[in-house]
Enzyme design. Structure first.
Site, PDB file in Angstrom:
ATOM      1  N   ASP A  38     -24.061 -28.682   1.029  1.00 47.06           N
ATOM      2  CA  ASP A  38     -22.612 -28.315   1.107  1.00 47.06           C
ATOM      3  C   ASP A  38     -21.775 -29.589   1.091  1.00 47.06           C
ATOM      4  O   ASP A  38     -22.105 -30.618   1.374  1.00 47.06           O
ATOM      5  CB  ASP A  38     -22.327 -27.505   2.321  1.00 47.06           C
ATOM      6  N   TYR A 156     -10.744 -17.720 -13.645  1.00 44.16           N
ATOM      7  CA  TYR A 156     -11.842 -17.238 -12.721  1.00 44.16           C
ATOM      8  C   TYR A 156     -12.795 -16.340 -13.462  1.00 44.16           C
ATOM      9  O   TYR A 156     -14.179 -16.518 -13.579  1.00 44.16           O
ATOM     10  CB  TYR A 156     -11.295 -16.506 -11.530  1.00 44.16           C
TER      11      TYR A 156
END
Length: 261
Positions: A38, A156
């Site tokens: 991450d 998006y």
């Protein structure tokens, strides 16, 4: 034992929260050794420490999917330590909700860089490891917006459509080496990314009633499909997009015509 991931080494990118965290837990529950990766290294370490498994088999590290070198380094180091890399799941995504005419070049670059460039970097680096070993499964995360859109979702949606095509191209190029590539297209899921929607009861309710199930998904409901695509149960699945959307893209409205009960 078709769904068993024992002895599998799986990298879950975006494991620090939301869908990625749920996927990491699901893979660990099926016996995998999970690398939680991450941008937020502390969050990744927290999740790795919470995963089930004897002898603390899991690990964590920082990764920036917008940086090809960061991705190559993180996945390469993992494969070198473990001796192989069996699965990679890439969950991160960002959105800037604006009309097309209001989008700035900075907005465009931000969404494209994380969603499309980031997914490409992961696909490329994972494939460079998996092709020589002649095995592996790569799972990218698209969206229902790859198929259907609404105002404010132009860039998006374009990136998520691009991810679907990346999965198909990867499947075509890597299949002869036994490496599979698939995409998951979630519907609306309660994650940090969708928190602004949940904060608006009208908006939240409209999305809930759009699906056939009449509700939002929880992150864990995306984790099972991801673990499935990594497992022996999915060895003949590649180049596909699995819509995990509660029927969102299957139905055309909620009106019930007269005489239908």
């Amino acid at each position: 034992m078709m769904f068993d991931l024992t002895d599998h080494v799986v990298a879950v990118i975006g494991a620090g929260s939301g869908i990625g965290e749920a996927v990491a837990h699901a893979c660990a529950e099926q016996g995998a050794r999970v690398a939680c990766l991450d941008l937020d290294e502390a969050a990744a370490a927290r999740v790795a420490g919470e995963l089930p498994g004897e002898g603390s088999p899991h690990e964590s590290a920082r990764i920036d999917i917008t940086d090809a070198d960061s991705v190559a380094s993180a996945l390469g180091a993992l494969a070198e330590r473990q001796g192989h890399l069996d699965g990679v799941v890439c969950t991160p995504g960002v959105n800037v909700r604006k009309p097309i005419v209001d989008y700035t070049p900075e907005d465009f670059r931000k969404v494209v860089d994380v969603n499309l460039n980031g997914s490409f970097n992961v696909l490329q680096s994972a494939a460079r490891i998996m092709l020589p070993q002649k095995s592996g499964s790569i799972v990218l995360f698209a969206s229902i917006r790859a198929a259907v859109v609404e105002p404010g979702q132009s860039v998006y949606a374009a990136t998520k459509g691009g991810i679907v095509q990346l999965a198909k191209a990867g499947a075509a190029e890597f299949g002869s080496a036994g490496v599979r590539v698939n995409a998951i297209a979630p519907g609306v899921v309660e994650t940090p990314l969708t928190a602004p929607i949940k904060a608006s009861p009208e908006w939240y309710g409209a999305y809930a009633t759009k699906s056939a199930l009449g509700r939002w998904a929880q992150p864990r409901e995306m984790a099972g499909p991801a673990a499935f695509l990594l497992s022996e149960a999915a060895t003949f699945l590649t180049g596909t997009t699995l819509y995990v959307d509660g029927g969102w893209t299957a139905i055309d409205g909620r009106f019930q015509p007269p005489g239908m009960g």
